[in-house]
Design a protein around this motif. Sequence first.
Motif, PDB file in Angstrom:
ATOM      1  N   ASP A 298     -37.829   1.058   7.814  1.00  0.00           N
ATOM      2  CA  ASP A 298     -39.376   1.145   7.937  1.00  0.00           C
ATOM      3  C   ASP A 298     -40.270   0.784   7.541  1.00  0.00           C
ATOM      4  OD1 ASP A 298     -40.777   4.159   8.837  1.00  0.00           O
ATOM      5  OD2 ASP A 298     -41.625   2.173   9.252  1.00  0.00           O
TER       6      ASP A 298
ATOM      7  N   GLU B 212     -28.074   4.525  19.232  1.00  0.00           N
ATOM      8  CA  GLU B 212     -28.092   5.883  19.167  1.00  0.00           C
ATOM      9  C   GLU B 212     -27.074   6.459  20.483  1.00  0.00           C
ATOM     10  OE1 GLU B 212     -30.904   7.675  16.315  1.00  0.00           O
ATOM     11  OE2 GLU B 212     -30.617   6.352  15.398  1.00  0.00           O
ATOM     12  N   GLU B 213     -27.734   6.032  22.011  1.00  0.00           N
ATOM     13  CA  GLU B 213     -27.146   6.793  22.768  1.00  0.00           C
ATOM     14  C   GLU B 213     -27.000   6.103  23.565  1.00  0.00           C
ATOM     15  OE1 GLU B 213     -31.133   7.743  24.094  1.00  0.00           O
ATOM     16  OE2 GLU B 213     -31.795   8.896  22.637  1.00  0.00           O
ATOM     17  N   ASN B 214     -26.212   4.683  22.770  1.00  0.00           N
ATOM     18  CA  ASN B 214     -25.264   3.936  23.861  1.00  0.00           C
ATOM     19  C   ASN B 214     -24.402   2.899  22.835  1.00  0.00           C
ATOM     20  OD1 ASN B 214     -26.710   3.862  26.686  1.00  0.00           O
ATOM     21  ND2 ASN B 214     -28.611   3.666  25.078  1.00  0.00           N
TER      22      ASN B 214
ATOM     23  N   LYS C 266     -33.844   1.629  18.946  1.00  0.00           N
ATOM     24  CA  LYS C 266     -32.804   2.315  17.547  1.00  0.00           C
ATOM     25  C   LYS C 266     -32.904   3.224  18.453  1.00  0.00           C
ATOM     26  CE  LYS C 266     -32.942   5.568  14.553  1.00  0.00           C
ATOM     27  NZ  LYS C 266     -34.066   6.509  12.615  1.00  0.00           N
ATOM     28  N   CYS C 267     -32.723   3.703  19.117  1.00  0.00           N
ATOM     29  CA  CYS C 267     -32.290   5.279  20.107  1.00  0.00           C
ATOM     30  C   CYS C 267     -31.611   4.816  21.566  1.00  0.00           C
ATOM     31  CB  CYS C 267     -33.606   5.599  20.930  1.00  0.00           C
ATOM     32  SG  CYS C 267     -34.656   6.858  20.091  1.00  0.00           S
ATOM     33  N   PHE C 268     -31.753   3.906  21.888  1.00  0.00           N
ATOM     34  CA  PHE C 268     -30.606   3.322  22.877  1.00  0.00           C
ATOM     35  C   PHE C 268     -29.474   2.313  22.117  1.00  0.00           C
ATOM     36  CE2 PHE C 268     -29.585   0.470  25.757  1.00  0.00           C
ATOM     37  CZ  PHE C 268     -29.120  -0.861  25.362  1.00  0.00           C
TER      38      PHE C 268
ATOM     39  N   ASP D 287     -31.360  -2.057  28.548  1.00  0.00           N
ATOM     40  CA  ASP D 287     -31.276  -1.165  29.105  1.00  0.00           C
ATOM     41  C   ASP D 287     -32.996  -2.019  29.989  1.00  0.00           C
ATOM     42  OD1 ASP D 287     -31.620   0.791  30.604  1.00  0.00           O
ATOM     43  OD2 ASP D 287     -32.413   2.028  28.985  1.00  0.00           O
TER      44      ASP D 287
ATOM     45  N   HIS E 172     -41.852   2.414  12.339  1.00  0.00           N
ATOM     46  CA  HIS E 172     -41.170   3.014  12.914  1.00  0.00           C
ATOM     47  C   HIS E 172     -40.936   3.453  14.892  1.00  0.00           C
ATOM     48  CE1 HIS E 172     -38.991   6.509  13.722  1.00  0.00           C
ATOM     49  NE2 HIS E 172     -39.559   7.398  14.520  1.00  0.00           N
TER      50      HIS E 172
ATOM     51  N   LYS F 198     -38.303   2.251  17.226  1.00  0.00           N
ATOM     52  CA  LYS F 198     -37.664   3.561  17.750  1.00  0.00           C
ATOM     53  C   LYS F 198     -36.914   2.798  19.077  1.00  0.00           C
ATOM     54  CE  LYS F 198     -38.356   8.478  18.721  1.00  0.00           C
ATOM     55  NZ  LYS F 198     -40.078   9.312  19.355  1.00  0.00           N
ATOM     56  N   PRO F 199     -37.282   2.596  20.087  1.00  0.00           N
ATOM     57  CA  PRO F 199     -37.020   2.743  21.131  1.00  0.00           C
ATOM     58  C   PRO F 199     -35.589   2.021  21.455  1.00  0.00           C
ATOM     59  CG  PRO F 199     -39.026   1.812  21.941  1.00  0.00           C
ATOM     60  CD  PRO F 199     -39.372   2.239  20.272  1.00  0.00           C
TER      61      PRO F 199
END
Length: 450
Positions: free
Chosen positions: A168, A154-156, A150-152, A238, A143, A147-148
């Motif tokens: 995981d 989901e947020e972009n 995954k966030c990228f 990013d 995880h 995680k970084p």
Amino acid sequence: MKATTGIYSGYIRPFSRIIDLIIIIFFTAYFSGMPVFQDYYAFFISCAWFVIAANLGFYEVYRYTKVIAILNCTLKQAAIYTVCCFAIAYFYHERYSLIAILLFTSVSIIVILGFKLFIYFFLRKFRILFGGNSRRVVLIGKHGSVKPLKCFFEENPDYGYKLVEAFDLNYQKTDYFKTIFSFILDNNIDEIYCSMHDLSSKQVEECILFADNNLKTLKFIPSKKQLLSLNTVFEYYDYIPVISQRKISLDDSLHKGIKRVFDIVFSLIIILGILSWLIPILGIIIKLDSKGPLFFAQKRNGLNNKEFICFKFRSMGINELAHVDQASKNDTRITRVGKFIRKTSIDELPQFFNVLFGNMSVVGPRPHMVKHTNMYAERIDKFMVRHLIKPGITGLAQTKGFRGEIETDKDIINRVRYDIFYIEKWSILLDLKIIFNTVYNALKGDQKAY
């Protein structure tokens, strides 16, 4: 390895190049006041633009490319191009003033940049509103490691990556990777992202073999301490580093265009210069030698493993095993004429029609019968990688002694090894070298040509 592009993705860069050419030609004519067909200056500066662009990677814009990178590359392109325009204008000084050239280069580059940014932001909006031009992806790792990214994802959403699942490895079960691989196949996943820090060497190897054998894009997320192979490619989403397993030269639309133009020109030379008179002559000889058609047509696997009809001059008598068994040494199915045309590789010449039709290339991995493709795909690791580009009439493996009959697994393993090298290291000079060696081997006589 790159994912297969969407139905229109492959046209974006060629379309951009065409628009840029139109812009350059239009403003050349506008500021010179002369028709384009009377102005050699327009031709020379257009060539200069694309030569500079190819060296700077001006058209190498991906979904994760930053705007600042586009602007930086454009600035370099503008500076070098302006100098070239002034240099070329030296031969046309009576027609072009310094002011006119400055106006031309400034306006042209501003319009080209504006169009480039329009496409860039349009695609980002298009991915959000319509979900088009997207990639379905999965993450594999612990995880904290994934995680970084995954966030990228989901947020972009404008980058066009649809995260379907994050596996995981903190809760790894028995045969967990088999479950992951089944999920990838069942859900039509395009790209796989693995945390290198969390995978053992064996698991990394399993992921690579799975991706190669199923034509999936595989990329690794490195830890800060891990070293990279020379064959890997760094990309940044990013500020998150991602490693691509391999870079295929022919994924570049310019390289693909160069190879296609070469294929068309070369095949037309052979068809018009040789086959136009050879077909009638061989047609009579083959018909007199044995009953049956002039051409032998067989289903083979090509680009992306799609089947196509491969043409050859018929070298065997009609038999039920023609589409199942390879020709072997002293094969009784081969006719008297067949022995000669196989020994000299003349039987392969009709495949230049395949090249012209776009099913094959002059140089590339040799295509196999459908039955053999399925057989070797199960037995030989990385065999399916050969289908990432068009098959060829000749290839690097054939010039290295691995042509014709496959007697042992060592033959096909070496063939795959040379084919992968060719896929990763393609250049037009390599194609020319392979063609030269093929002709030389045919004239010299190849021991495996039977």
